[in-house]
Design a protein around this motif. Structure first.
Motif, PDB file in Angstrom:
ATOM      1  N   HIS A 181      14.124 -49.770  31.578  1.00 58.81           N
ATOM      2  CA  HIS A 181      13.418 -49.227  32.740  1.00 58.81           C
ATOM      3  C   HIS A 181      14.082 -47.995  33.338  1.00 58.81           C
ATOM      4  O   HIS A 181      13.448 -47.242  34.068  1.00 58.81           O
ATOM      5  CB  HIS A 181      13.350 -50.284  33.849  1.00 58.81           C
ATOM      6  CG  HIS A 181      12.678 -51.554  33.452  1.00 58.81           C
ATOM      7  ND1 HIS A 181      11.322 -51.764  33.583  1.00 58.81           N
ATOM      8  CD2 HIS A 181      13.187 -52.705  32.925  1.00 58.81           C
ATOM      9  CE1 HIS A 181      11.021 -52.983  33.158  1.00 58.81           C
ATOM     10  NE2 HIS A 181      12.126 -53.575  32.753  1.00 58.81           N
ATOM     11  N   LEU A 185      12.272 -45.122  35.758  1.00 60.19           N
ATOM     12  CA  LEU A 185      12.545 -45.210  37.190  1.00 60.19           C
ATOM     13  C   LEU A 185      13.134 -43.909  37.712  1.00 60.19           C
ATOM     14  O   LEU A 185      12.675 -43.357  38.718  1.00 60.19           O
ATOM     15  CB  LEU A 185      13.514 -46.358  37.469  1.00 60.19           C
ATOM     16  CG  LEU A 185      12.952 -47.772  37.551  1.00 60.19           C
ATOM     17  CD1 LEU A 185      14.099 -48.778  37.610  1.00 60.19           C
ATOM     18  CD2 LEU A 185      12.055 -47.921  38.779  1.00 60.19           C
ATOM     19  N   CYS A 211       8.086 -54.234  39.417  1.00 53.71           N
ATOM     20  CA  CYS A 211       7.517 -53.738  38.167  1.00 53.71           C
ATOM     21  C   CYS A 211       6.474 -54.739  37.668  1.00 53.71           C
ATOM     22  O   CYS A 211       6.760 -55.932  37.541  1.00 53.71           O
ATOM     23  CB  CYS A 211       8.612 -53.551  37.127  1.00 53.71           C
ATOM     24  SG  CYS A 211       8.002 -53.096  35.484  1.00 53.71           S
ATOM     25  N   LEU A 219       3.986 -50.247  31.951  1.00 50.54           N
ATOM     26  CA  LEU A 219       4.659 -50.783  33.126  1.00 50.54           C
ATOM     27  C   LEU A 219       4.301 -49.938  34.342  1.00 50.54           C
ATOM     28  O   LEU A 219       4.188 -48.716  34.256  1.00 50.54           O
ATOM     29  CB  LEU A 219       6.174 -50.776  32.922  1.00 50.54           C
ATOM     30  CG  LEU A 219       6.708 -51.611  31.762  1.00 50.54           C
ATOM     31  CD1 LEU A 219       8.218 -51.431  31.629  1.00 50.54           C
ATOM     32  CD2 LEU A 219       6.366 -53.083  31.945  1.00 50.54           C
ATOM     33  N   LYS A 220       4.117 -50.604  35.472  1.00 50.92           N
ATOM     34  CA  LYS A 220       3.789 -49.913  36.721  1.00 50.92           C
ATOM     35  C   LYS A 220       4.813 -50.299  37.777  1.00 50.92           C
ATOM     36  O   LYS A 220       5.118 -51.481  37.950  1.00 50.92           O
ATOM     37  CB  LYS A 220       2.384 -50.307  37.201  1.00 50.92           C
ATOM     38  CG  LYS A 220       1.978 -49.658  38.516  1.00 50.92           C
ATOM     39  CD  LYS A 220       0.590 -50.122  38.943  1.00 50.92           C
ATOM     40  CE  LYS A 220       0.182 -49.522  40.278  1.00 50.92           C
ATOM     41  NZ  LYS A 220      -1.159 -50.011  40.696  1.00 50.92           N
ATOM     42  N   TYR A 221       5.331 -49.297  38.492  1.00 52.17           N
ATOM     43  CA  TYR A 221       6.349 -49.540  39.517  1.00 52.17           C
ATOM     44  C   TYR A 221       5.748 -49.295  40.902  1.00 52.17           C
ATOM     45  O   TYR A 221       5.018 -48.312  41.112  1.00 52.17           O
ATOM     46  CB  TYR A 221       7.549 -48.617  39.317  1.00 52.17           C
ATOM     47  CG  TYR A 221       8.214 -48.800  37.973  1.00 52.17           C
ATOM     48  CD1 TYR A 221       9.139 -49.812  37.771  1.00 52.17           C
ATOM     49  CD2 TYR A 221       7.913 -47.968  36.898  1.00 52.17           C
ATOM     50  CE1 TYR A 221       9.744 -49.996  36.541  1.00 52.17           C
ATOM     51  CE2 TYR A 221       8.511 -48.134  35.665  1.00 52.17           C
ATOM     52  CZ  TYR A 221       9.425 -49.155  35.490  1.00 52.17           C
ATOM     53  OH  TYR A 221      10.010 -49.338  34.259  1.00 52.17           O
TER      54      TYR A 221
END
Length: 257
Positions: A181, A185, A211, A219-221
């Protein structure tokens, strides 16, 4: 005369938990006059002093010392990074709300800092059955984020002077590890937060990032909450790095008054 370092401790002069112990370990060699205290009424703070304690001591002591302090929680410039607009309600109302609405997951955090640990709960949540939260009054105020998807990872980002200095991985359900990640990020998600928050942000604070795993496989943060370094829980940050963040934050608070 050296400034004081007040450390909340037990009767044996041992810091009361691992987080305060790590803070103390980082600061103890910086020339402070170290005073172990078991009761907040035992001392008064003066300019340049530092307090290592739980929030139940910290907030009253900031006020007593003439420091104008506001909780960070959900700063207006960062609300665009949340999964939904934060709602404030009393915890006793959450069951009714979850029954009436279509959302299946909620992110909860207390309005009173550290009254319980922030967490994700599911629809028809019964807080009386939830460890660590079941004994707080139904009238306790909480922040609620709605419409959460499947959370697979959670991170705490330690920020100093608008730069990431450490990342703690709190949850990793897919066993992907932090390095999986880190690049996304640091290069894609955090720059937007730093740019939006740079005019208002304190010198040292933490971002809790959630996440989620999308149907596309991406992936979505999203932002979960903002926490002051003064009482932030931590797992793997070095005591020396933590000390630098704490000293800079306390300097800022005393300067602003």
């Amino acid at each position: 005369m050296s400034p004081n370092l007040f450390v909340q401790s037990d009767l044996n002069k041992v810091p009361i938990n691992k987080w305060i112990f790590n803070m103390y370990t980082g600061l103890k060699d910086y020339g402070y006059n170290i005073i172990f205290v078991t009761n907040p009424d035992q001392f008064k703070m003066e300019r340049s002093d530092i307090l290592l304690s739980g929030w139940e001591w910290m907030h009253p002591k900031l006020k007593e010392s003439g420091i104008n302090y506001e909780l960070l929680d959900y700063p207006e410039p960062l609300r665009r990074f949340l999964v939904s607009s934060p709602r404030k309600m009393v915890i006793g109302d959450l069951v009714r709300v979850s029954e009436e609405e279509e959302f299946t997951r909620y992110f909860l955090k207390p309005v009173v800092t550290k009254e319980f640990s922030a967490r994700v709960v599911h629809k028809n949540f019964i807080y009386k059955n939830s460890p660590g939260i079941h004994d707080i009054p139904e009238t306790s105020e909480i922040w609620v984020l709605e419409n959460l998807e499947d959370i697979v990872s959670e991170f705490r980002i330690f920020v100093h002077n608008n730069q990431e200095v450490h990342i703690d991985l709190y949850c990793d359900l897919l066993n992907t590890g932090l390095e999986h990640h880190r690049e996304q990020l640091i290069s894609e998600f955090l720059p937007g937060i730093f740019e939006r928050y740079k005019k208002e942000s304190p010198r040292a604070y933490c971002l809790d990032i959630l996440c989620t795993h999308q149907p596309t496989g991406d992936l979505k943060y999203t932002l979960g909450e903002v926490t002051d370094i003064l009482c932030a829980g931590h797992h793997s940050i070095s005591p020396d790095t933590l000390a630098r963040l704490l000293m800079d934050r306390w300097d800022e608070l005393w300067e602003r008054g």
